[in-house]
Design an enzyme around this catalytic site. Sequence first.
Site, PDB file in Angstrom:
ATOM      1  N   GLU A  85      17.338  20.321  17.819  1.00 15.93           N
ATOM      2  CA  GLU A  85      18.413  20.836  16.974  1.00 15.93           C
ATOM      3  C   GLU A  85      19.220  21.909  17.716  1.00 15.93           C
ATOM      4  O   GLU A  85      20.390  22.124  17.412  1.00 15.93           O
ATOM      5  CB  GLU A  85      17.806  21.422  15.689  1.00 15.93           C
ATOM      6  CG  GLU A  85      18.548  21.040  14.433  1.00 15.93           C
ATOM      7  CD  GLU A  85      17.806  21.403  13.165  1.00 15.93           C
ATOM      8  OE1 GLU A  85      17.515  20.488  12.383  1.00 15.93           O
ATOM      9  OE2 GLU A  85      17.517  22.591  12.935  1.00 15.93           O
ATOM     10  N   HIS A 108      -2.769   5.210  25.910  1.00 17.08           N
ATOM     11  CA  HIS A 108      -3.088   3.815  25.564  1.00 17.08           C
ATOM     12  C   HIS A 108      -1.960   3.160  24.774  1.00 17.08           C
ATOM     13  O   HIS A 108      -2.136   2.089  24.220  1.00 17.08           O
ATOM     14  CB  HIS A 108      -4.412   3.773  24.795  1.00 17.08           C
ATOM     15  CG  HIS A 108      -5.554   4.303  25.604  1.00 17.08           C
ATOM     16  ND1 HIS A 108      -6.472   3.497  26.222  1.00 17.08           N
ATOM     17  CD2 HIS A 108      -5.882   5.570  25.943  1.00 17.08           C
ATOM     18  CE1 HIS A 108      -7.338   4.245  26.890  1.00 17.08           C
ATOM     19  NE2 HIS A 108      -7.000   5.522  26.741  1.00 17.08           N
ATOM     20  N   LYS A 135      23.634  14.120   4.868  1.00 13.52           N
ATOM     21  CA  LYS A 135      23.624  14.665   3.498  1.00 13.52           C
ATOM     22  C   LYS A 135      24.914  14.280   2.767  1.00 13.52           C
ATOM     23  O   LYS A 135      24.879  13.863   1.610  1.00 13.52           O
ATOM     24  CB  LYS A 135      23.495  16.189   3.523  1.00 13.52           C
ATOM     25  CG  LYS A 135      22.175  16.688   4.079  1.00 13.52           C
ATOM     26  CD  LYS A 135      22.100  18.200   4.021  1.00 13.52           C
ATOM     27  CE  LYS A 135      20.985  18.713   4.899  1.00 13.52           C
ATOM     28  NZ  LYS A 135      21.023  20.147   5.126  1.00 13.52           N
TER      29      LYS A 135
HETATM   30  O1  PA5 Z   1      16.528  24.613  11.346  1.00 17.61           O
HETATM   31  C1  PA5 Z   1      17.103  24.459  10.274  1.00 17.61           C
HETATM   32  O2  PA5 Z   1      17.998  25.218   9.926  1.00 17.61           O
HETATM   33  C2  PA5 Z   1      16.722  23.340   9.348  1.00 17.61           C
HETATM   34  O3  PA5 Z   1      15.686  22.582   9.838  1.00 17.61           O
HETATM   35  C3  PA5 Z   1      16.308  23.907   7.997  1.00 17.61           C
HETATM   36  O4  PA5 Z   1      15.223  24.754   8.178  1.00 17.61           O
HETATM   37  C4  PA5 Z   1      15.951  22.809   7.031  1.00 17.61           C
HETATM   38  O5  PA5 Z   1      17.041  21.938   6.876  1.00 17.61           O
HETATM   39  C5  PA5 Z   1      15.583  23.382   5.677  1.00 17.61           C
HETATM   40  O6  PA5 Z   1      16.627  24.115   5.155  1.00 17.61           O
HETATM   41  P1  PA5 Z   1      16.391  25.105   3.940  1.00 17.61           P
HETATM   42  O7  PA5 Z   1      15.413  26.127   4.361  1.00 17.61           O
HETATM   43  O8  PA5 Z   1      17.732  25.693   3.660  1.00 17.61           O
HETATM   44  O9  PA5 Z   1      15.865  24.291   2.794  1.00 17.61           O
END
Ligand code: PA5
Length: 447
Positions: A289, A310, A424
């Site tokens: 990310e 494996h 989303k």
């Molecule tokens: O790194 C990030 O920002 C995401 O992985 C969020 O943690 C994830 O989408 C969860 O979001 P939230 O804590 O707003 O529910």
Amino acid sequence: MKMITLETSKAAQFLPAGTIEAFEPQVKAAQKALEEATCAGNDYLGWLHLPSSITEEHLADLQACAQTLREHCDTIVVAGIGGSYLGARAVIEALGNSFEWLANDGSNPIILFAGNNISEDYLAELQAYLQNRKFGIINISKSGTTTETALAFRLLRKQCEEQRGVETARKVIVAITDAKRGAARITADKEGYKSFIIPDNVGGRFSVLSPVGLLPIACAGFDITKLVQGAADMERASAPEVPFAENLVEQYAALRNALYNAGKKIEILANFQPKLHSMNEWWKQLYGESEGKNGKGIFPAAVDLTTDLHSMGQWIQDGERTIFETVISVAEARHTVLFPHDEENLDGLNFLEGRRVDAVNKMAELGTQLAHIDGGVPNIRIVLPRLDEHTIGQLIYFFERACGVSGLVLGVNPFDQPGVEDYKRNMFALLGKPGYEAQSEAIKARL
Ligand code: PA5
């Protein structure tokens, strides 16, 4: 306290002499930009000095809350997704018993995870399991609007209130969320749930050393003070004033970028301990990310070895040569099991009789490293003295800081994630969410 170490020579040998050293100015500049908050994403640097700035009062508050949950619950469900659960899961599994489900002697609550998928079967089976259990919920969502987590929380809260009564439910539901905004905050304030704040300047994937990770870890019975101490020790060891040649974070960040520039587009994180499986998952999110944007970024993959030798071993040994490997090696096993004698010796393994299983695992690790190097796979090795809170705290901060430095050297903003919104938008358009009418029409025309 023993520190983790980094071995780079078996990766550096794939690069012309001086390649890694040539990254020093860029790496030091990235470190300076982090420290001075002049880099891209500089409003998300709250994690940088989190370990050294956590107060004893804050840790005591978390421990007291964990104690209340431990006293009132035999099971705690952590509802969260992505950065709001992967870190807690990684640490709890690394430090815990592999057979917690079966071996649980009642001294610790069982920790379960939910709110990280939209599977009807998963939720139904979870609800069935929780029937007649004294369960509590830690609802973790920074935005407070994440569909997966909100769905699980709706179901679990209702079940908890029905099974345990509204008053007890208020005692055993805890929210970890934004200070002011979002459904999780509003519900927590209305119901009087104990709550903790996810600081504005700490993004999800960098939040494991905030209440997001620390509360579930404390609930599982682990020492969060030692975990934070380990992270603080790594914070010191990786500070910009530590010379490049001795700075683990800078070496790793430089090496990754050098290998990427040399065509190694995939990094495979490998462990030889199944307890580290979820650490792989946490690391994949952290690096994926943070770096995968603007058409750039190393693809973070992961394997559990020797298991995956494996299944994926052939590809790693002999597939397209665009990979490098980073192995997390644990020097000392927690238990002792000796290779047993067998009268018939049909498998021909009596020559190993009496040797520690971990010693055999270490030879598998060494043999694999040499084979993969022969196959053209650069190999980085991170050595953990053992799996304990202090070491895991170091590892977490090491990866976080190296991720920030690495992303900045790559030339991306490591602290945003604009790409995760696309699915989303489509999902809400397909589901007909109010406010999405135009997108709804457009997306349906594509089907
Ligand atoms: O790194 C990030 O920002 C995401 O992985 C969020 O943690 C994830 O989408 C969860 O979001 P939230 O804590 O707003 O529910």
